[in-house]
Design a protein around this motif. Structure first.
Motif, mmCIF file in Angstrom:
data_model
loop_
_atom_site.group_PDB
_atom_site.id
_atom_site.type_symbol
_atom_site.label_atom_id
_atom_site.label_comp_id
_atom_site.label_asym_id
_atom_site.label_seq_id
_atom_site.Cartn_x
_atom_site.Cartn_y
_atom_site.Cartn_z
ATOM 1 N N VAL A 48 34.746 48.039 147.750
ATOM 2 C CA VAL A 48 35.827 47.053 147.767
ATOM 3 C C VAL A 48 35.580 46.036 146.643
ATOM 4 N N SER A 49 36.634 45.690 145.921
ATOM 5 C CA SER A 49 36.467 44.983 144.659
ATOM 6 C C SER A 49 35.773 43.626 144.804
ATOM 7 N N ASP A 50 35.956 42.956 145.935
ATOM 8 C CA ASP A 50 35.284 41.682 146.154
ATOM 9 C C ASP A 50 33.759 41.833 146.139
ATOM 10 N N PHE A 51 33.278 43.041 146.395
ATOM 11 C CA PHE A 51 31.845 43.278 146.523
ATOM 12 C C PHE A 51 31.296 44.129 145.377
ATOM 13 N N GLU A 52 32.115 44.348 144.348
ATOM 14 C CA GLU A 52 31.726 45.261 143.267
ATOM 15 C C GLU A 52 30.468 44.750 142.545
ATOM 16 N N ALA A 53 30.472 43.487 142.156
ATOM 17 C CA ALA A 53 29.290 42.939 141.479
ATOM 18 C C ALA A 53 28.101 42.894 142.439
ATOM 19 N N GLY A 54 28.363 42.555 143.693
ATOM 20 C CA GLY A 54 27.289 42.515 144.690
ATOM 21 C C GLY A 54 26.650 43.884 144.882
ATOM 22 N N ALA A 55 27.471 44.944 144.853
ATOM 23 C CA ALA A 55 26.936 46.302 144.997
ATOM 24 C C ALA A 55 26.021 46.631 143.819
ATOM 25 N N ALA A 56 26.421 46.213 142.629
ATOM 26 C CA ALA A 56 25.582 46.481 141.449
ATOM 27 C C ALA A 56 24.274 45.692 141.529
ATOM 28 N N GLU A 57 24.335 44.507 142.103
ATOM 29 C CA GLU A 57 23.101 43.731 142.288
ATOM 30 C C GLU A 57 22.172 44.433 143.277
#
Lengths: 346, 346
Positions: free
Chosen positions: B205-214
């Motif tokens: 989900v796009s809100d968590f895209e950067a968080g997933a990469a982290e």
């Protein structure tokens, strides 16, 4: 704001008019959603319902769910965010009572309505819907980048939560007051409740983010304007993916930069400075050109709610001179705001 | 490639070693996943299983599910994409047989394994897992932008599907061969199967895209390198949101631009030219600086598979002179590739 003519996105068309549920919160800031609805979509709000004498009111008649259903309401809309984002046990009885009275339930909270014990069973038994705004429509297509007909405006920001929704609503209202055929396109939960329709862009799977934005503002008459609520910021390290997908899919002809001059650091993260407005303009044009080579910045919306009137007016004037663009605070309105509207439509 | 030391992301740690299932496809290009696994993770592959004499083989011993289980396999991995992306009726018997033989099932297809009639029931009855690679882990946090310890490399592209995974795998292998402590970080279905772990970034989900990469590349020893598989392209109007979230969350110290010199238009959409390599470098640095101010481009990976050797070598040399950077085709390898590796580690 008349939203009746808006095309509906299948899974998120909301059952208006609403009974605004204020729960038992005693702090008006937790009832932002209800206040936003009462301000921007008064014709969709029939009454309000509090649990006891909380002191919080949006100024509508107090009604029980049964009275609201009698008066024509189609749903109970949860207009408050309980601290912690949960649905407390104290709300349960009223939600089930609403379903029994023939109302659907609409919620923008993170927690799903079906997690409230007994509510799903009651809804099934009475043929009512539980509408979780944060669930995007099914079967969103991948973006195509195809240029669509009609005009589009997108609000963008130096950060989250500083006026992109309010600015889009105010510009939409000003467009309509000038007789322009325009639609407000909602991308967040409160905006969707106000519009009765929209897509929660932050809840869309990233592969479909641009596609969702394309779906949100379909082909339209050449003179029609979609005024699209922005999300996040290209400079926010948590949410820039949302902002870029929305920018590419919206393919705006015009954008307005929203900024809070009293905010210096990106909220929710540590150590990220707010970008200069010029840099937001420059990067938005550079990235937005991919899907609309003629994208341009029409001006700046300053959220001056934390400034005195004199200070605000001075800042609006000096920023306008510095940037060579219309700058206005839509809440203060005035000639500056009219110039911003002029330049959007220029 | 040894992936045993990789930290596991709870919901996507895969039950290796695998029996590679080739189904009844007779066209090797539909078995790309199986060929990728046999090339990049041979120690995780025990055998292959075809339905009849299809003529397609990755060169492993043919085994029934029961034989593979005997030989130590923990799962049957669907190594083919059937035209249409569905699981045909003809595979059903073997999948159920595999579950009965004690194997889990691993699939990267769009369709969920549980949609195969009878398979979920058989898995439950025999205590086996059905692993759909395209389902991201639960409870991905929002990105923070916090600088993490260790070194990171990200492959980026002028478009999708032109060598970002292959380049990351080849660089990871070269790093390991030089004795460097490095992990390949998979972001797509085939990469995840090869690594035995990873996050399908396009399904987040796009809100968590950067968080997933982290989450994908956590804090590590100062000299450790994460070599992260890129996704999409900042210049692809469908998928740029995925690419930007991955860039921000990966906070790469170094990136390598992947390009196919015979491709001139973005695939899957109409009318979008491939960007010049210089523009990809410039925009990646500009956007990547948000979370890593010292981001730099280490060079270019050219996919010259459609060129003759002489033509390829000439192009590699001329592009390297023109850009002032190492340029190499990792499949061809050679001194150019060693220079690219040198510059990544410089």
């Amino acid at each position: 704001m008349n939203v009746v003519s808006m095309p509906r996105l299948s899974s998120t068309a909301l059952p208006a008019p609403y009974l605004l549920f204020l729960g038992d919160v005693t702090e008006p800031s937790f009832a932002k959603t209800a206040f936003g609805l009462a301000e921007w979509a008064p014709e969709m709000c029939i009454g309000e319902c509090s649990l006891g004498d909380t002191g919080v009111s949006v100024g509508l008649p107090q009604m029980t769910p049964a009275e609201a259903a009698q008066a024509g309401a189609r749903s109970l809309l949860i207009g408050v965010a309980n601290p912690g984002g949960v649905i407390p046990e104290s709300w349960r009885h009223t939600l089930i009572e609403a379903v029994k009275a023939g109302l659907d339930i609409v919620s923008g909270l993170h927690v799903r309505l079906a997690s409230v014990p007994g509510l799903a069973e009651a809804a099934t038994a009475h043929g009512r819907q539980l509408v979780d705004i944060r669930v995007p429509p099914a079967n969103i297509p991948v973006g195509t980048g195809r240029k669509r007909s009609g005009q589009r405006l997108l609000t963008v920001g130096t950060d989250c939560a500083l006026g992109k929704k309010y600015t889009a609503l105010a510009l939409h209202r000003a467009f309509v007051e000038r007789g322009i055929d325009a639609s407000f396109r909602a991308t967040g939960q409160t905006g969707i409740m106000i519009a009765g329709d929209g897509i929660p862009m932050d809840a869309v799977v990233s592969d479909f983010e641009a596609g969702a934005a394309e779906l949100l503002s379909p082909d339209a008459a050449p003179a029609h304007w979609d005024v699209i609520e922005g999300q996040g910021s290209l400079f926010n390290p948590s949410y820039a993916a949302v902002s870029l997908g929305l920018l590419h899919g919206s393919q705006p002809d015009v954008f307005v930069v929203c900024h809070d001059p009293t905010r210096h650091m990106i909220i929710g993260v540590d150590g990220f400075a707010l970008p200069p407005i010029e840099e937001v303009i420059d990067l938005t044009i550079r990235l937005g050109r991919l899907t609309n080579p003629s994208i341009r910045c029409a001006g700046v919306s300053l959220n001056t709610s934390r400034l005195e009137e004199g200070e605000a007016n001075e800042l609006i004037a000096s920023e306008s001179r510095r940037l060579g663009l219309p700058v206005a605070d839509p809440i203060r309105g005035g000639a500056e705001f009219e110039r911003l509207v002029d330049n959007c439509l220029a």
